[in-house]
Design a protein around this motif. Sequence first.
Motif, PDB file in Angstrom:
ATOM      1  N   GLY A  68     -27.532  61.320 -25.122  1.00 18.25           N
ATOM      2  CA  GLY A  68     -27.459  62.635 -25.769  1.00 18.25           C
ATOM      3  C   GLY A  68     -26.380  63.539 -25.226  1.00 18.25           C
ATOM      4  O   GLY A  68     -26.399  64.740 -25.437  1.00 18.25           O
ATOM      5  N   LYS A  69     -25.439  62.950 -24.474  1.00 19.40           N
ATOM      6  CA  LYS A  69     -24.352  63.765 -23.935  1.00 19.40           C
ATOM      7  C   LYS A  69     -23.011  63.105 -24.221  1.00 19.40           C
ATOM      8  O   LYS A  69     -22.926  61.885 -24.336  1.00 19.40           O
ATOM      9  CB  LYS A  69     -24.514  63.917 -22.422  1.00 19.40           C
ATOM     10  CG  LYS A  69     -25.655  64.818 -22.049  1.00 19.40           C
ATOM     11  CD  LYS A  69     -25.483  65.305 -20.631  1.00 19.40           C
ATOM     12  CE  LYS A  69     -26.519  66.338 -20.267  1.00 19.40           C
ATOM     13  NZ  LYS A  69     -27.816  65.754 -19.950  1.00 19.40           N
ATOM     14  N   ILE A  70     -21.993  63.963 -24.325  1.00 18.42           N
ATOM     15  CA  ILE A  70     -20.644  63.429 -24.454  1.00 18.42           C
ATOM     16  C   ILE A  70     -20.041  63.389 -23.050  1.00 18.42           C
ATOM     17  O   ILE A  70     -20.095  64.385 -22.334  1.00 18.42           O
ATOM     18  CB  ILE A  70     -19.749  64.317 -25.347  1.00 18.42           C
ATOM     19  CG1 ILE A  70     -20.432  64.577 -26.690  1.00 18.42           C
ATOM     20  CG2 ILE A  70     -18.401  63.670 -25.571  1.00 18.42           C
ATOM     21  CD1 ILE A  70     -19.583  65.408 -27.623  1.00 18.42           C
ATOM     22  N   HIS A  71     -19.510  62.251 -22.701  1.00 22.53           N
ATOM     23  CA  HIS A  71     -18.849  62.142 -21.409  1.00 22.53           C
ATOM     24  C   HIS A  71     -17.343  62.178 -21.629  1.00 22.53           C
ATOM     25  O   HIS A  71     -16.814  61.357 -22.373  1.00 22.53           O
ATOM     26  CB  HIS A  71     -19.209  60.816 -20.730  1.00 22.53           C
ATOM     27  CG  HIS A  71     -20.622  60.757 -20.271  1.00 22.53           C
ATOM     28  ND1 HIS A  71     -21.021  60.033 -19.183  1.00 22.53           N
ATOM     29  CD2 HIS A  71     -21.731  61.347 -20.760  1.00 22.53           C
ATOM     30  CE1 HIS A  71     -22.318  60.181 -19.018  1.00 22.53           C
ATOM     31  NE2 HIS A  71     -22.785  60.961 -19.974  1.00 22.53           N
ATOM     32  N   TYR A  72     -16.706  63.129 -20.994  1.00 19.40           N
ATOM     33  CA  TYR A  72     -15.242  63.185 -21.020  1.00 19.40           C
ATOM     34  C   TYR A  72     -14.778  62.699 -19.659  1.00 19.40           C
ATOM     35  O   TYR A  72     -15.008  63.372 -18.655  1.00 19.40           O
ATOM     36  CB  TYR A  72     -14.751  64.622 -21.237  1.00 19.40           C
ATOM     37  CG  TYR A  72     -14.866  65.116 -22.639  1.00 19.40           C
ATOM     38  CD1 TYR A  72     -16.108  65.387 -23.203  1.00 19.40           C
ATOM     39  CD2 TYR A  72     -13.725  65.340 -23.408  1.00 19.40           C
ATOM     40  CE1 TYR A  72     -16.209  65.862 -24.498  1.00 19.40           C
ATOM     41  CE2 TYR A  72     -13.822  65.820 -24.699  1.00 19.40           C
ATOM     42  CZ  TYR A  72     -15.077  66.073 -25.236  1.00 19.40           C
ATOM     43  OH  TYR A  72     -15.168  66.548 -26.518  1.00 19.40           O
ATOM     44  N   HIS A  73     -14.161  61.566 -19.648  1.00 16.28           N
ATOM     45  CA  HIS A  73     -13.710  61.001 -18.392  1.00 16.28           C
ATOM     46  C   HIS A  73     -12.227  61.318 -18.230  1.00 16.28           C
ATOM     47  O   HIS A  73     -11.395  60.798 -18.974  1.00 16.28           O
ATOM     48  CB  HIS A  73     -13.967  59.490 -18.399  1.00 16.28           C
ATOM     49  CG  HIS A  73     -13.768  58.853 -17.067  1.00 16.28           C
ATOM     50  ND1 HIS A  73     -14.388  57.686 -16.725  1.00 16.28           N
ATOM     51  CD2 HIS A  73     -13.030  59.215 -16.006  1.00 16.28           C
ATOM     52  CE1 HIS A  73     -14.026  57.362 -15.489  1.00 16.28           C
ATOM     53  NE2 HIS A  73     -13.195  58.277 -15.047  1.00 16.28           N
ATOM     54  N   CYS A  74     -11.903  62.176 -17.281  1.00 14.33           N
ATOM     55  CA  CYS A  74     -10.500  62.517 -17.021  1.00 14.33           C
ATOM     56  C   CYS A  74      -9.866  61.353 -16.278  1.00 14.33           C
ATOM     57  O   CYS A  74     -10.292  61.011 -15.178  1.00 14.33           O
ATOM     58  CB  CYS A  74     -10.413  63.794 -16.195  1.00 14.33           C
ATOM     59  SG  CYS A  74      -8.762  64.143 -15.583  1.00 14.33           S
ATOM     60  N   LEU A  75      -8.838  60.752 -16.878  1.00 15.29           N
ATOM     61  CA  LEU A  75      -8.201  59.613 -16.227  1.00 15.29           C
ATOM     62  C   LEU A  75      -7.120  60.048 -15.231  1.00 15.29           C
ATOM     63  O   LEU A  75      -6.500  59.226 -14.579  1.00 15.29           O
ATOM     64  CB  LEU A  75      -7.609  58.672 -17.284  1.00 15.29           C
ATOM     65  CG  LEU A  75      -8.604  58.119 -18.318  1.00 15.29           C
ATOM     66  CD1 LEU A  75      -7.899  57.273 -19.347  1.00 15.29           C
ATOM     67  CD2 LEU A  75      -9.716  57.328 -17.662  1.00 15.29           C
ATOM     68  N   GLU A  76      -6.923  61.361 -15.126  1.00 17.24           N
ATOM     69  CA  GLU A  76      -5.944  61.871 -14.163  1.00 17.24           C
ATOM     70  C   GLU A  76      -6.570  61.945 -12.775  1.00 17.24           C
ATOM     71  O   GLU A  76      -5.939  61.602 -11.786  1.00 17.24           O
ATOM     72  CB  GLU A  76      -5.467  63.273 -14.567  1.00 17.24           C
ATOM     73  CG  GLU A  76      -4.868  63.373 -15.962  1.00 17.24           C
ATOM     74  CD  GLU A  76      -3.405  62.961 -16.014  1.00 17.24           C
ATOM     75  OE1 GLU A  76      -2.795  62.779 -14.948  1.00 17.24           O
ATOM     76  OE2 GLU A  76      -2.885  62.815 -17.128  1.00 17.24           O
ATOM     77  N   CYS A  77      -7.799  62.440 -12.724  1.00 16.64           N
ATOM     78  CA  CYS A  77      -8.439  62.603 -11.418  1.00 16.64           C
ATOM     79  C   CYS A  77      -9.759  61.850 -11.321  1.00 16.64           C
ATOM     80  O   CYS A  77     -10.345  61.774 -10.254  1.00 16.64           O
ATOM     81  CB  CYS A  77      -8.659  64.083 -11.112  1.00 16.64           C
ATOM     82  SG  CYS A  77      -9.938  64.861 -12.100  1.00 16.64           S
ATOM     83  N   GLY A  78     -10.241  61.310 -12.449  1.00 16.90           N
ATOM     84  CA  GLY A  78     -11.466  60.523 -12.407  1.00 16.90           C
ATOM     85  C   GLY A  78     -12.746  61.310 -12.579  1.00 16.90           C
ATOM     86  O   GLY A  78     -13.832  60.756 -12.558  1.00 16.90           O
ATOM     87  N   ARG A  79     -12.622  62.593 -12.770  1.00 15.28           N
ATOM     88  CA  ARG A  79     -13.795  63.442 -12.949  1.00 15.28           C
ATOM     89  C   ARG A  79     -14.426  63.189 -14.327  1.00 15.28           C
ATOM     90  O   ARG A  79     -13.716  63.040 -15.306  1.00 15.28           O
ATOM     91  CB  ARG A  79     -13.356  64.896 -12.824  1.00 15.28           C
ATOM     92  CG  ARG A  79     -14.338  65.951 -13.248  1.00 15.28           C
ATOM     93  CD  ARG A  79     -15.361  66.236 -12.196  1.00 15.28           C
ATOM     94  NE  ARG A  79     -16.308  67.225 -12.690  1.00 15.28           N
ATOM     95  CZ  ARG A  79     -16.286  68.520 -12.332  1.00 15.28           C
ATOM     96  NH1 ARG A  79     -15.395  68.949 -11.506  1.00 15.28           N
ATOM     97  NH2 ARG A  79     -17.187  69.358 -12.819  1.00 15.28           N
ATOM     98  N   ILE A  80     -15.753  63.178 -14.366  1.00 17.19           N
ATOM     99  CA  ILE A  80     -16.453  63.028 -15.646  1.00 17.19           C
ATOM    100  C   ILE A  80     -17.140  64.351 -15.971  1.00 17.19           C
ATOM    101  O   ILE A  80     -17.886  64.884 -15.165  1.00 17.19           O
ATOM    102  CB  ILE A  80     -17.490  61.886 -15.592  1.00 17.19           C
ATOM    103  CG1 ILE A  80     -16.806  60.559 -15.256  1.00 17.19           C
ATOM    104  CG2 ILE A  80     -18.219  61.769 -16.929  1.00 17.19           C
ATOM    105  CD1 ILE A  80     -17.767  59.417 -15.004  1.00 17.19           C
ATOM    106  N   MET A  81     -16.825  64.878 -17.148  1.00 14.27           N
ATOM    107  CA  MET A  81     -17.500  66.097 -17.601  1.00 14.27           C
ATOM    108  C   MET A  81     -18.522  65.684 -18.643  1.00 14.27           C
ATOM    109  O   MET A  81     -18.249  64.834 -19.482  1.00 14.27           O
ATOM    110  CB  MET A  81     -16.489  67.042 -18.247  1.00 14.27           C
ATOM    111  CG  MET A  81     -15.413  67.514 -17.314  1.00 14.27           C
ATOM    112  SD  MET A  81     -14.297  68.636 -18.164  1.00 14.27           S
ATOM    113  CE  MET A  81     -13.242  67.468 -19.007  1.00 14.27           C
TER     114      MET A  81
END
Length: 138
Positions: A82-95
């Motif tokens: 039920g969540k959208i995961h935005y995975h930043c490929l620049e720093c690896g952070r997942i929002m």
Amino acid sequence: MPRRRPPWVIRIARERIDILFQLADKEFLKHPERSHRYVELARRISKKYNLRIPRKWKRRFCKSCYRFLKPGYNCRIRLSKGKIHYHCLECGRIMRFPYIREKKIRRRNKIEYHTLKKRADEKIPISNNSTDRESRNQ
Ligand SMILES: [Zn+2]
């Protein structure tokens, strides 16, 4: 004593934030470093004038490294629990963002679709069959 900012200042600041993000999106493929800089500038304006980043652009930069994110290039988007995961490929952070709003819209559309269909079925069309068929296929 805080100065009162005239409304036109706020309007221009909003416009600038939007323009900067548009530029960031446009320049990303050729000059990603410019895009990151534009995000920085837009964030600076938003902080200075105490404005929110518009909903449209809110998820287009990383909350950790503040780089511009272009899905499919430096950002991976996945749905999970039920969540959208935005995975930043620049720093690896997942929002993670819940997508209740999208679900609600979808549910509402579904209900509307069925009620419209029901109504359409009740009224049996005699003429203009071609247009009716086209609208139904969509
Ligand atoms: Zn990041």
